[in-house]
Motif scaffolding. Structure first.
Motif, PDB file in Angstrom:
ATOM      1  N   CYS A 153      -6.362 -30.798 -86.552  1.00  0.00           N
ATOM      2  CA  CYS A 153      -7.788 -30.933 -86.267  1.00  0.00           C
ATOM      3  C   CYS A 153      -8.147 -30.037 -85.082  1.00  0.00           C
ATOM      4  O   CYS A 153      -7.495 -30.063 -84.046  1.00  0.00           O
ATOM      5  CB  CYS A 153      -8.100 -32.387 -85.956  1.00  0.00           C
ATOM      6  SG  CYS A 153      -9.814 -32.621 -85.466  1.00  0.00           S
ATOM      7  N   LEU A 154      -9.186 -29.223 -85.246  1.00  0.00           N
ATOM      8  CA  LEU A 154      -9.612 -28.338 -84.160  1.00  0.00           C
ATOM      9  C   LEU A 154     -10.817 -28.943 -83.433  1.00  0.00           C
ATOM     10  O   LEU A 154     -10.777 -29.163 -82.233  1.00  0.00           O
ATOM     11  CB  LEU A 154      -9.949 -26.948 -84.710  1.00  0.00           C
ATOM     12  CG  LEU A 154      -8.784 -26.235 -85.423  1.00  0.00           C
ATOM     13  CD1 LEU A 154      -9.277 -24.954 -86.072  1.00  0.00           C
ATOM     14  CD2 LEU A 154      -7.639 -25.939 -84.473  1.00  0.00           C
ATOM     15  N   ILE A 155     -11.893 -29.220 -84.182  1.00  0.00           N
ATOM     16  CA  ILE A 155     -13.060 -29.885 -83.601  1.00  0.00           C
ATOM     17  C   ILE A 155     -13.359 -31.091 -84.496  1.00  0.00           C
ATOM     18  O   ILE A 155     -13.738 -30.915 -85.659  1.00  0.00           O
ATOM     19  CB  ILE A 155     -14.293 -28.946 -83.560  1.00  0.00           C
ATOM     20  CG1 ILE A 155     -13.971 -27.701 -82.740  1.00  0.00           C
ATOM     21  CG2 ILE A 155     -15.493 -29.682 -82.979  1.00  0.00           C
ATOM     22  CD1 ILE A 155     -15.009 -26.614 -82.867  1.00  0.00           C
ATOM     23  N   PRO A 156     -13.136 -32.309 -83.980  1.00  0.00           N
ATOM     24  CA  PRO A 156     -13.273 -33.502 -84.825  1.00  0.00           C
ATOM     25  C   PRO A 156     -14.592 -33.510 -85.581  1.00  0.00           C
ATOM     26  O   PRO A 156     -15.651 -33.237 -84.998  1.00  0.00           O
ATOM     27  CB  PRO A 156     -13.193 -34.660 -83.826  1.00  0.00           C
ATOM     28  CG  PRO A 156     -12.406 -34.108 -82.674  1.00  0.00           C
ATOM     29  CD  PRO A 156     -12.737 -32.648 -82.601  1.00  0.00           C
ATOM     30  N   GLY A 157     -14.511 -33.802 -86.864  1.00  0.00           N
ATOM     31  CA  GLY A 157     -15.704 -33.904 -87.696  1.00  0.00           C
ATOM     32  C   GLY A 157     -16.266 -32.565 -88.130  1.00  0.00           C
ATOM     33  O   GLY A 157     -17.151 -32.505 -88.976  1.00  0.00           O
ATOM     34  N   LYS A 158     -15.763 -31.474 -87.528  1.00  0.00           N
ATOM     35  CA  LYS A 158     -16.368 -30.180 -87.839  1.00  0.00           C
ATOM     36  C   LYS A 158     -15.384 -29.163 -88.384  1.00  0.00           C
ATOM     37  O   LYS A 158     -15.562 -28.611 -89.458  1.00  0.00           O
ATOM     38  CB  LYS A 158     -17.063 -29.616 -86.591  1.00  0.00           C
ATOM     39  CG  LYS A 158     -18.357 -30.315 -86.289  1.00  0.00           C
ATOM     40  CD  LYS A 158     -19.130 -29.597 -85.205  1.00  0.00           C
ATOM     41  CE  LYS A 158     -20.451 -30.316 -84.938  1.00  0.00           C
ATOM     42  NZ  LYS A 158     -20.869 -30.154 -83.543  1.00  0.00           N
ATOM     43  N   VAL A 205      -1.010 -19.296 -87.471  1.00  0.00           N
ATOM     44  CA  VAL A 205      -1.701 -18.789 -86.285  1.00  0.00           C
ATOM     45  C   VAL A 205      -2.066 -19.963 -85.382  1.00  0.00           C
ATOM     46  O   VAL A 205      -2.504 -21.008 -85.850  1.00  0.00           O
ATOM     47  CB  VAL A 205      -2.993 -18.040 -86.716  1.00  0.00           C
ATOM     48  CG1 VAL A 205      -3.788 -17.594 -85.501  1.00  0.00           C
ATOM     49  CG2 VAL A 205      -2.627 -16.856 -87.590  1.00  0.00           C
ATOM     50  N   GLN A 206      -1.851 -19.780 -84.085  1.00  0.00           N
ATOM     51  CA  GLN A 206      -2.255 -20.837 -83.159  1.00  0.00           C
ATOM     52  C   GLN A 206      -3.711 -20.619 -82.752  1.00  0.00           C
ATOM     53  O   GLN A 206      -4.120 -19.499 -82.462  1.00  0.00           O
ATOM     54  CB  GLN A 206      -1.365 -20.813 -81.926  1.00  0.00           C
ATOM     55  CG  GLN A 206      -1.587 -22.006 -81.030  1.00  0.00           C
ATOM     56  CD  GLN A 206      -0.628 -22.036 -79.864  1.00  0.00           C
ATOM     57  OE1 GLN A 206      -0.157 -20.992 -79.417  1.00  0.00           O
ATOM     58  NE2 GLN A 206      -0.331 -23.216 -79.379  1.00  0.00           N
ATOM     59  N   TYR A 207      -4.475 -21.704 -82.732  1.00  0.00           N
ATOM     60  CA  TYR A 207      -5.881 -21.598 -82.342  1.00  0.00           C
ATOM     61  C   TYR A 207      -6.097 -22.267 -80.997  1.00  0.00           C
ATOM     62  O   TYR A 207      -5.490 -23.300 -80.710  1.00  0.00           O
ATOM     63  CB  TYR A 207      -6.780 -22.253 -83.389  1.00  0.00           C
ATOM     64  CG  TYR A 207      -6.815 -21.473 -84.686  1.00  0.00           C
ATOM     65  CD1 TYR A 207      -7.675 -20.396 -84.846  1.00  0.00           C
ATOM     66  CD2 TYR A 207      -5.971 -21.803 -85.747  1.00  0.00           C
ATOM     67  CE1 TYR A 207      -7.698 -19.672 -86.029  1.00  0.00           C
ATOM     68  CE2 TYR A 207      -5.981 -21.078 -86.927  1.00  0.00           C
ATOM     69  CZ  TYR A 207      -6.853 -20.015 -87.062  1.00  0.00           C
ATOM     70  OH  TYR A 207      -6.875 -19.311 -88.233  1.00  0.00           O
ATOM     71  N   GLU A 208      -6.943 -21.631 -80.169  1.00  0.00           N
ATOM     72  CA  GLU A 208      -7.306 -22.250 -78.906  1.00  0.00           C
ATOM     73  C   GLU A 208      -8.755 -22.702 -78.996  1.00  0.00           C
ATOM     74  O   GLU A 208      -9.630 -21.944 -79.404  1.00  0.00           O
ATOM     75  CB  GLU A 208      -7.111 -21.256 -77.752  1.00  0.00           C
ATOM     76  CG  GLU A 208      -5.672 -21.235 -77.257  1.00  0.00           C
ATOM     77  CD  GLU A 208      -5.260 -19.893 -76.692  1.00  0.00           C
ATOM     78  OE1 GLU A 208      -6.146 -19.104 -76.305  1.00  0.00           O
ATOM     79  OE2 GLU A 208      -4.046 -19.633 -76.662  1.00  0.00           O
ATOM     80  N   VAL A 209      -8.980 -23.942 -78.639  1.00  0.00           N
ATOM     81  CA  VAL A 209     -10.320 -24.510 -78.736  1.00  0.00           C
ATOM     82  C   VAL A 209     -10.846 -24.791 -77.345  1.00  0.00           C
ATOM     83  O   VAL A 209     -10.183 -25.445 -76.541  1.00  0.00           O
ATOM     84  CB  VAL A 209     -10.301 -25.832 -79.540  1.00  0.00           C
ATOM     85  CG1 VAL A 209     -11.727 -26.339 -79.752  1.00  0.00           C
ATOM     86  CG2 VAL A 209      -9.589 -25.636 -80.866  1.00  0.00           C
ATOM     87  N   SER A 210     -12.022 -24.219 -77.042  1.00  0.00           N
ATOM     88  CA  SER A 210     -12.685 -24.614 -75.801  1.00  0.00           C
ATOM     89  C   SER A 210     -14.120 -24.948 -76.170  1.00  0.00           C
ATOM     90  O   SER A 210     -14.894 -24.089 -76.583  1.00  0.00           O
ATOM     91  CB  SER A 210     -12.611 -23.487 -74.765  1.00  0.00           C
ATOM     92  OG  SER A 210     -13.072 -22.281 -75.323  1.00  0.00           O
ATOM     93  N   GLY A 211     -14.427 -26.228 -76.062  1.00  0.00           N
ATOM     94  CA  GLY A 211     -15.742 -26.709 -76.473  1.00  0.00           C
ATOM     95  C   GLY A 211     -15.947 -26.498 -77.956  1.00  0.00           C
ATOM     96  O   GLY A 211     -15.188 -27.015 -78.767  1.00  0.00           O
ATOM     97  N   GLU A 212     -16.941 -25.708 -78.317  1.00  0.00           N
ATOM     98  CA  GLU A 212     -17.238 -25.454 -79.717  1.00  0.00           C
ATOM     99  C   GLU A 212     -16.628 -24.134 -80.179  1.00  0.00           C
ATOM    100  O   GLU A 212     -16.832 -23.713 -81.305  1.00  0.00           O
ATOM    101  CB  GLU A 212     -18.763 -25.414 -79.933  1.00  0.00           C
ATOM    102  CG  GLU A 212     -19.466 -26.733 -79.699  1.00  0.00           C
ATOM    103  CD  GLU A 212     -19.284 -27.700 -80.868  1.00  0.00           C
ATOM    104  OE1 GLU A 212     -19.942 -27.498 -81.902  1.00  0.00           O
ATOM    105  OE2 GLU A 212     -18.470 -28.629 -80.759  1.00  0.00           O
ATOM    106  N   GLU A 213     -15.912 -23.491 -79.291  1.00  0.00           N
ATOM    107  CA  GLU A 213     -15.416 -22.159 -79.616  1.00  0.00           C
ATOM    108  C   GLU A 213     -13.941 -22.205 -80.043  1.00  0.00           C
ATOM    109  O   GLU A 213     -13.108 -22.839 -79.396  1.00  0.00           O
ATOM    110  CB  GLU A 213     -15.558 -21.243 -78.397  1.00  0.00           C
ATOM    111  CG  GLU A 213     -15.720 -19.796 -78.792  1.00  0.00           C
ATOM    112  CD  GLU A 213     -16.117 -18.948 -77.601  1.00  0.00           C
ATOM    113  OE1 GLU A 213     -15.427 -17.943 -77.366  1.00  0.00           O
ATOM    114  OE2 GLU A 213     -17.093 -19.319 -76.910  1.00  0.00           O
ATOM    115  N   ILE A 214     -13.659 -21.520 -81.149  1.00  0.00           N
ATOM    116  CA  ILE A 214     -12.283 -21.481 -81.638  1.00  0.00           C
ATOM    117  C   ILE A 214     -11.805 -20.043 -81.578  1.00  0.00           C
ATOM    118  O   ILE A 214     -12.474 -19.136 -82.079  1.00  0.00           O
ATOM    119  CB  ILE A 214     -12.204 -21.988 -83.095  1.00  0.00           C
ATOM    120  CG1 ILE A 214     -12.691 -23.436 -83.164  1.00  0.00           C
ATOM    121  CG2 ILE A 214     -10.797 -21.883 -83.638  1.00  0.00           C
ATOM    122  CD1 ILE A 214     -12.879 -23.949 -84.573  1.00  0.00           C
TER     123      ILE A 214
END
Lengths: 273, 226, 252
Positions: free
Chosen positions: A129-134, A170-179
């Motif tokens: 999960c990157l951004i819950p619900g989104k 690929v590893q993803y970095e999530v900051s706020g709404e940005e992936i």
């Protein structure tokens, strides 16, 4: 054309020999009742996939590939990634596999394999999960069946497991709404190694890893998958015949014992710890 | 035999230039002879032919074949003879001309999965092969080990005037029924059967080699029995 | 702009302009199929299987005087950079058709009336030139199945990138280059059985590209032949001297 009937007709004289041998604990192929055919696992041969594995059990041969895409989670599981297992019994695999929509056998096959992987919780979906619900990661695992000589259930299941266990994504970095995709490649969050064991009953004999001829004469089939802790995590009984209660209990023990053996083999052949 | 020229060829490969009689698996275009198959080309006494190494069985009238009953209707059994076509064994050919579906039960004679030894009674470009089971050695096969080989290797397994069969039978105390369609049934003592199956596999594998009889004899005399 | 050809005249993967990608051919790779072959050409990994001649289903498709040839080109979902939907796309259906038409002249279909031959091609991993690689493998599978053929079929593409005519485009060159010319031939009969052109070339360039593709075909044909001979005979030349036992006692 002959839908619903096994198109393989085993010659009576062979069937008679097969059942004679089985009653004495032997098989036509010379294998023991609880002996698998040689299992071969080769990983990483599809460079364009995140993970891949070609697996053969005897002459049955399949290839599985893992692809990871960005997706939207289901509303009822907003913080879980998606896992999709899809199996194609290709027309190259047998003279009885026709191109076109999958038969009910092919759909059962795909669903049983899916269940073994899903219910074992092999992949920690929450970690996808990157951004819950989104935004979540969707892991697609596609299997192409190349050659059929019985026991596709285990052949496909081992291919999926091996491809998932060796995949690098690929590893993803999530900051706020940005992936943001990073340069790093990481393995999938693998928690356990599910291993299915498929058994067949022919008269009173219970055997593992039925080949094409044995499948054509078997009375009943049972697939049980176990996880690394030896828990049973998925099961499917097939064919019109039945099992006795004792046979089911015996099958459960076989699935756990043989599962342990094949899990070690799979780990060794894929080089995972 | 003097004057035989041999060549390994693939489909479309030029075998020889000039006017020749055309044997099996070749075609001519502008006085050039080409192969249509992967195989061994032979040019001898003005004739060119190719002995193919792969391919399915194409029925020929009077061939002895071994088949498997695959299905049946009220009037015929459908027999799998490992060919492009299913063959048909008409009920009348078994029950006689006064066959009646109401009185005679097809299943009393042959069931699905039964093996039959048969002759190709009729076959041409316009219809499926018809079988006959009347004659010595024809009919239901009720025991034996079934071995399948590539039909293109059958002539080699039989050998010149049956010499190769005789070699295998003598060395294994078995009896071999060899269908032209590549289906073989072996009967005899269990260890003999195992040996015979190995010999058949060897012949199939090495059909194109020269000293095959010696190799088979070596296998049968025990040095390489396993 | 990316540079597909560097100052030394080498391409993104280090090849000269007239060089094929590394390739590998195998025959008899599947057990159930009547004939089969595998090809690797660059990153292409393709299996071809042949079933037949066999009875025709559905029956109404039966041809009274010759064999029905069917061909299916299909890509596995994991074969491309982004996952491909397993249902056949319009592209796959078109390629299936032109591959069938490229193979048909090589087959002597009149020898097998009222039957069908199915050629199934599965792309396990795709790169530039997958249709050409598919044809080269399919022809091997047909020969492996022992079907009567007038000739083999072999295919190779040439193309134009950054104004230069080059042999055998890979994925990047195919996407970013100016033109792609896939060609299939029957090498002994000197017949072209597939020709496509995608992009603009001058009259001169067309000639150069076409001739370059033919050169590529010749190299691949030698490999096709060697693959079949090694598979079936294990060595290059038959014994000439020994009085071989006749292989024919039963015939005639």
């Amino acid at each position: 054309m002959a839908i619903g009937r096994n198109p393989i007709v085993v010659e009576h004289i062979r069937k008679t020999r097969m059942t004679e041998l089985l009653s004495k604990g032997n098989r036509l192929s010379g294998r023991g009742l609880l002996e698998y055919r040689p299992i071969k696992i080769e990983t990483g041969l599809i460079e364009k996939a995140s993970g891949s594995a070609k697996v053969s059990i005897g002459n049955s041969q399949v290839i599985a590939g893992v692809k990871v895409e960005m997706g939207t989670p289901f509303p009822d599981t907003p913080n879980q990634g998606l896992l999709v297992v899809n199996t194609e019994v290709l027309p190259i695999s047998s003279r009885y596999a026709e191109p076109g929509p999958p038969s009910e056998d092919a759909i059962e096959l795909a669903r049983v394999v899916d269940r073994g992987i899903r219910e074992s919780k092999m992949i920690d979906l929450q970690k996808l999960c990157l951004i819950p619900g989104k935004k979540v990661l969707a892991v697609f695992i596609d299997v192409s069946v190349l050659d059929i000589d019985g026991n596709l259930f285990d052949t496909i299941s081992y291919a999926c497991t091996a491809a998932l266990a060796t995949a690098k994504i690929v590893q993803y970095e999530v900051s706020g709404e940005e992936i943001k995709a990073s340069e790093e490649k990481i393995p999938l969050p693998v928690k356990t190694i599910p291993i299915s064991i498929t058994m067949a009953r022919i008269h009173d004999a219970l055997i593992v890893d039925p080949d094409l001829e044995e499948e054509a004469v078997m009375d009943a089939r049972l697939t049980l998958a176990t996880d690394s802790d030896g828990n049973i995590c998925a099961g499917q009984k097939g064919c019109p015949g039945g099992f006795t209660v004792e046979q089911i209990m015996q099958a459960k023990d076989i699935a756990i014992e043989k599962g342990k053996e094949n899990r070690e083999l799979l780990k060794k052949m894929t080089g995972i710890a | 035999m003097p004057g035989i020229i041999r060549k390994y060829v693939v489909p479309g490969e030029l075998i020889v230039d000039g006017k020749y009689r055309l044997g099996a698996n070749v075609y001519a275009s502008q006085d050039k002879v080409y192969s249509t198959r992967v195989g061994l080309a032979e040019i001898s006494r003005g004739e060119v032919r190719v002995i193919p190494l792969s391919g399915s069985y194409i029925p020929r009238v009077d061939d002895f074949v071994i088949g498997k009953i695959k299905d049946y209707s009220a009037f015929a059994w459908e027999v799998d003879i490992a060919s492009c076509f299913y063959a048909y064994l008409p009920a009348q050919a078994v029950f006689g001309r006064d066959y009646s579906p109401a009185q005679d039960s097809m299943l009393d004679r042959f069931k699905i999965g039964d093996m039959v030894a048969a002759k190709i009674a009729a076959f041409d470009r316009t219809r499926d092969p018809l079988l006959s089971v009347s004659g010595p050695g024809l009919g239901l096969i009720n025991r034996g080990e079934i071995v399948k080989i590539m039909p293109t290797k059958v002539p080699r397994l039989i050998g010149k005037k049956g010499s190769m069969i005789k070699t295998v039978e003598a060395g294994t105390s078995c009896r071999l029924s060899i269908g032209q369609n590549g289906i073989i049934v072996v009967n005899g003592p269990p260890d003999g059967i195992a040996k015979a199956v190995n010999a058949i596999r060897l012949i199939e594998e090495e059909a194109h080699t020269a000293d095959l009889t010696q190799k088979v004899e070596a296998l049968l005399t025990g040095s390489g029995g396993a | 702009m990316t540079t597909l050809i560097n100052e030394e005249g080498l391409r993104v993967d280090g090849r000269r302009i007239d060089q094929l990608r590394p390739f590998k051919l195998e025959v008899g790779v599947l057990r159930n199929a009547d004939g089969s072959a595998y090809i690797e050409m660059g990153k292409n990994k393709i299996v071809a299987a042949v079933y037949g001649p066999k009875e025709v289903h559905p029956k109404h498709q039966t041809l009274p005087d010759k064999c029905l040839l069917r061909c299916r080109y299909h890509m596995s979902p994991f074969s491309t950079d982004t996952r491909k939907n397993p249902a056949p796309s319009r592209r796959e259906i078109e390629i299936s058709k032109i591959l069938r038409e490229a193979l048909e002249p090589a087959l002597i279909l009149g020898d097998y009336p009222r039957t069908a031959i199915d050629v199934y091609i599965e792309v396990l991993q795709s790169d530039g030139g997958s249709r050409c690689a598919s044809l080269t493998a399919a022809a091997l599978a047909l020969a492996d199945a022992g079907i009567n053929m007038r000739d083999l079929v072999v295919a190779c593409a040439a193309g134009k990138i950054e104004g230069k005519i080059v042999l055998d485009l890979n994925d990047a060159e195919d996407k970013e280059g100016e033109a792609d010319v896939p060609v299939a031939i029957m090498p002994n009969l000197n017949q072209v059985t597939l020709l496509q052109l995608d992009g603009t070339v001058t009259r001169e360039e067309f000639k150069t590209a076409f001739e370059l593709a033919l050169q590529g075909c010749k190299t691949l044909y030698d490999a096709q032949r060697a693959t079949l001979i090694t598979k079936y005979f294990g060595k290059a030349e038959p014994p000439q001297q020994e009085a071989q036992e006749s292989q024919e006692s039963q015939e005639e």
